[in-house]
Scaffold this active site. Sequence first.
Site, PDB file in Angstrom:
ATOM      1  N   GLY A  28       0.844  -2.125   8.997  1.00 55.74           N
ATOM      2  CA  GLY A  28       1.843  -1.041   8.722  1.00 55.74           C
ATOM      3  C   GLY A  28       2.819  -1.325   9.500  1.00 55.74           C
ATOM      4  O   GLY A  28       3.750  -2.053   9.569  1.00 55.74           O
ATOM      5  N   ARG A  29       2.873  -0.265  10.753  1.00 53.81           N
ATOM      6  CA  ARG A  29       4.049  -0.443  12.073  1.00 53.81           C
ATOM      7  C   ARG A  29       4.355  -1.661  12.472  1.00 53.81           C
ATOM      8  O   ARG A  29       5.462  -1.845  12.682  1.00 53.81           O
ATOM      9  CB  ARG A  29       3.713   0.851  12.615  1.00 53.81           C
ATOM     10  CG  ARG A  29       3.828   2.243  12.012  1.00 53.81           C
ATOM     11  CD  ARG A  29       3.099   3.217  13.022  1.00 53.81           C
ATOM     12  NE  ARG A  29       1.737   3.092  12.728  1.00 53.81           N
ATOM     13  CZ  ARG A  29       0.746   4.008  13.438  1.00 53.81           C
ATOM     14  NH1 ARG A  29       1.395   4.905  14.087  1.00 53.81           N
ATOM     15  NH2 ARG A  29      -0.381   3.685  13.181  1.00 53.81           N
ATOM     16  N   ASP A  39     -13.479  14.872  -2.560  1.00 57.99           N
ATOM     17  CA  ASP A  39     -13.634  16.020  -3.047  1.00 57.99           C
ATOM     18  C   ASP A  39     -14.906  16.194  -3.834  1.00 57.99           C
ATOM     19  O   ASP A  39     -15.778  15.268  -3.676  1.00 57.99           O
ATOM     20  CB  ASP A  39     -12.501  16.422  -3.819  1.00 57.99           C
ATOM     21  CG  ASP A  39     -12.088  17.623  -4.077  1.00 57.99           C
ATOM     22  OD1 ASP A  39     -12.831  18.704  -4.318  1.00 57.99           O
ATOM     23  OD2 ASP A  39     -10.770  17.955  -3.712  1.00 57.99           O
ATOM     24  N   ILE A  40     -15.347  16.909  -4.676  1.00 59.86           N
ATOM     25  CA  ILE A  40     -16.473  17.289  -5.534  1.00 59.86           C
ATOM     26  C   ILE A  40     -16.389  16.076  -6.557  1.00 59.86           C
ATOM     27  O   ILE A  40     -15.200  15.488  -6.926  1.00 59.86           O
ATOM     28  CB  ILE A  40     -16.631  18.529  -6.430  1.00 59.86           C
ATOM     29  CG1 ILE A  40     -15.261  18.838  -7.130  1.00 59.86           C
ATOM     30  CG2 ILE A  40     -16.645  19.645  -5.027  1.00 59.86           C
ATOM     31  CD1 ILE A  40     -15.630  19.950  -7.952  1.00 59.86           C
ATOM     32  N   PRO A  41     -17.519  15.560  -7.059  1.00 59.75           N
ATOM     33  CA  PRO A  41     -17.426  14.363  -7.910  1.00 59.75           C
ATOM     34  C   PRO A  41     -16.448  14.415  -9.037  1.00 59.75           C
ATOM     35  O   PRO A  41     -15.663  13.548  -9.433  1.00 59.75           O
ATOM     36  CB  PRO A  41     -18.811  14.313  -8.260  1.00 59.75           C
ATOM     37  CG  PRO A  41     -19.844  14.965  -7.379  1.00 59.75           C
ATOM     38  CD  PRO A  41     -18.930  16.132  -6.511  1.00 59.75           C
ATOM     39  N   LYS A  74      -7.014   8.079  -0.452  1.00 58.42           N
ATOM     40  CA  LYS A  74      -8.665   8.245   0.112  1.00 58.42           C
ATOM     41  C   LYS A  74      -9.097   9.858  -0.441  1.00 58.42           C
ATOM     42  O   LYS A  74      -9.242  10.551   0.216  1.00 58.42           O
ATOM     43  CB  LYS A  74      -8.411   8.501   1.700  1.00 58.42           C
ATOM     44  CG  LYS A  74      -8.006   7.273   2.379  1.00 58.42           C
ATOM     45  CD  LYS A  74      -7.856   7.615   4.038  1.00 58.42           C
ATOM     46  CE  LYS A  74      -7.462   6.424   4.767  1.00 58.42           C
ATOM     47  NZ  LYS A  74      -5.848   6.242   4.520  1.00 58.42           N
ATOM     48  N   ASP A 106      -3.581   4.324  -1.703  1.00 56.53           N
ATOM     49  CA  ASP A 106      -4.583   4.802  -0.654  1.00 56.53           C
ATOM     50  C   ASP A 106      -4.184   6.301  -0.512  1.00 56.53           C
ATOM     51  O   ASP A 106      -3.658   6.637   0.416  1.00 56.53           O
ATOM     52  CB  ASP A 106      -3.880   3.968   0.664  1.00 56.53           C
ATOM     53  CG  ASP A 106      -4.653   4.584   1.833  1.00 56.53           C
ATOM     54  OD1 ASP A 106      -5.700   5.137   1.782  1.00 56.53           O
ATOM     55  OD2 ASP A 106      -3.997   4.595   2.859  1.00 56.53           O
ATOM     56  N   THR A 155     -10.325   3.679  11.213  1.00 59.19           N
ATOM     57  CA  THR A 155     -10.010   2.874  12.364  1.00 59.19           C
ATOM     58  C   THR A 155      -9.395   3.768  13.653  1.00 59.19           C
ATOM     59  O   THR A 155      -9.479   3.212  15.001  1.00 59.19           O
ATOM     60  CB  THR A 155      -9.144   1.695  11.937  1.00 59.19           C
ATOM     61  OG1 THR A 155      -8.046   2.230  11.226  1.00 59.19           O
ATOM     62  CG2 THR A 155     -10.027   0.939  10.970  1.00 59.19           C
ATOM     63  N   THR A 211     -13.850  15.846  -9.419  1.00 57.54           N
ATOM     64  CA  THR A 211     -12.438  16.124  -9.169  1.00 57.54           C
ATOM     65  C   THR A 211     -11.807  14.574  -8.757  1.00 57.54           C
ATOM     66  O   THR A 211     -10.961  14.110  -9.127  1.00 57.54           O
ATOM     67  CB  THR A 211     -12.119  17.061  -8.050  1.00 57.54           C
ATOM     68  OG1 THR A 211     -12.427  18.305  -8.482  1.00 57.54           O
ATOM     69  CG2 THR A 211     -10.668  16.831  -7.497  1.00 57.54           C
ATOM     70  N   LYS A 257       0.895  -1.228   0.059  1.00 64.09           N
ATOM     71  CA  LYS A 257       0.031   0.002  -0.155  1.00 64.09           C
ATOM     72  C   LYS A 257       0.798   1.140  -0.098  1.00 64.09           C
ATOM     73  O   LYS A 257       1.872   1.314   0.704  1.00 64.09           O
ATOM     74  CB  LYS A 257      -0.901   0.160   1.416  1.00 64.09           C
ATOM     75  CG  LYS A 257      -1.635   1.289   1.189  1.00 64.09           C
ATOM     76  CD  LYS A 257      -2.830   1.115   2.350  1.00 64.09           C
ATOM     77  CE  LYS A 257      -2.375   1.522   3.772  1.00 64.09           C
ATOM     78  NZ  LYS A 257      -2.102   3.091   3.747  1.00 64.09           N
TER      79      LYS A 257
HETATM   80  O1  LIG Z   1      -7.384   3.357   4.075  1.00 60.17           O
HETATM   81  C1  LIG Z   1      -6.665   3.039   4.779  1.00 60.17           C
HETATM   82  O2  LIG Z   1      -5.824   2.195   4.395  1.00 60.17           O
HETATM   83  C2  LIG Z   1      -6.844   3.272   6.413  1.00 60.17           C
HETATM   84  C3  LIG Z   1      -7.814   3.411   6.606  1.00 60.17           C
HETATM   85  C4  LIG Z   1      -8.233   3.547   7.948  1.00 60.17           C
HETATM   86  O3  LIG Z   1      -9.617   3.556   8.415  1.00 60.17           O
HETATM   87  N1  LIG Z   1      -7.199   3.256   8.614  1.00 60.17           N
HETATM   88  C5  LIG Z   1      -6.035   3.101   8.507  1.00 60.17           C
HETATM   89  O4  LIG Z   1      -5.137   3.041   9.502  1.00 60.17           O
HETATM   90  N2  LIG Z   1      -5.653   3.200   7.017  1.00 60.17           N
HETATM   91  C6  LIG Z   1      -4.177   2.993   6.710  1.00 60.17           C
HETATM   92  O5  LIG Z   1      -3.884   1.835   7.268  1.00 60.17           O
HETATM   93  C7  LIG Z   1      -2.325   1.929   7.738  1.00 60.17           C
HETATM   94  C8  LIG Z   1      -2.492   1.458   8.969  1.00 60.17           C
HETATM   95  O6  LIG Z   1      -0.973   1.356   9.513  1.00 60.17           O
HETATM   96  P1  LIG Z   1      -0.572   0.804  10.890  1.00 60.17           P
HETATM   97  O7  LIG Z   1      -1.281   1.683  12.046  1.00 60.17           O
HETATM   98  O8  LIG Z   1       0.848   1.530  10.954  1.00 60.17           O
HETATM   99  O9  LIG Z   1      -0.719  -0.634  11.018  1.00 60.17           O
HETATM  100  C9  LIG Z   1      -2.122   3.120   7.497  1.00 60.17           C
HETATM  101  O10 LIG Z   1      -1.409   3.412   6.282  1.00 60.17           O
HETATM  102  C10 LIG Z   1      -3.459   4.012   7.265  1.00 60.17           C
HETATM  103  O11 LIG Z   1      -3.181   5.295   6.580  1.00 60.17           O
END
Ligand SMILES: O=C(O)c1cc(=O)[nH]c(=O)n1[C@@H]1O[C@H](COP(=O)(O)O)[C@@H](O)[C@H]1O
Length: 233
Positions: A210-211, A67-69, A64, A62, A121, A71, A35
């Site tokens: 991620g982390r 914006d307006i439709p 996200k 990702d 999240t 764009t 991602k």
């Molecule tokens: O769309 C996303 O990927 C996303 C949506 C969401 O609701 N929460 C969320 O954490 N993310 C992405 O998911 C990844 C989570 O990373 P970690 O928290 O490091 O595991 C990040 O890159 C966020 O930008």
Amino acid sequence: MTVHDPKIIVALDFHDAAAALAFADKVNPALCRLKVGKELFTAAGPALVEQLVGRGYEVFLDLKFHDIPNTVAQAVKVAARLGVWMVNVHASGGRKMMLAARDALDGEPNRPLLIAVTVLTSMDGADLAEMGMPEPAVQVPLLARLALECDLDGVVCSAQEAFVLKKLCGSDFKLVTPGIRPLGSAAGDQSRVMTPEAALEAGADYLVIGRPITQSADPVATLQSIHASLAAI
Ligand SMILES: O=C(O)c1cc(=O)[nH]c(=O)n1[C@@H]1O[C@H](COP(=O)(O)O)[C@@H](O)[C@H]1O
């Protein structure tokens, strides 16, 4: 370890292309999808996305869009031309925005999966309440239904909502779940978290991590141990 159709999407939240490519060189497309989010894309841009695609990775772009439709429609079309596997918008951009995005991808030879973020999240009920919104258990299904009605391919949600959304939206509707935390790893800024095993059991299709992987002392071993824990499910 080779995994068919890997469920893990590693969030490459790195400062620059070199770090992202170094990670991509350590793993392989059979082990994970990748991602590219706002930090890395702002630093390294479309060229890096194309490099990852060129190395055989399925890439979730990702950004996200919200914006307006018009764009958002033009933005997802440009994303499709980078060869990405998945792209996302915010469901709270509304029906007209999601329909425009969906329409814009029709006819694209490499149409990526188009999914919508429901409620981040990192947010809990109190965060939503002070914005005048109902709790996640109400708001997430509402936005997921809207995304389904707009013919999107799925949503980003917490794995805590996966069981309900699978019943509500059907098995083909993809549930992409960040906020995944193996036991013992720090939640950090995430609120609605779940372990990888529980997320898969609840019905998540893809786990965004991620982390816990990228900041581990041995990222490849951590990724492989998560895969091993999922293999039994
Ligand atoms: O769309 C996303 O990927 C996303 C949506 C969401 O609701 N929460 C969320 O954490 N993310 C992405 O998911 C990844 C989570 O990373 P970690 O928290 O490091 O595991 C990040 O890159 C966020 O930008």
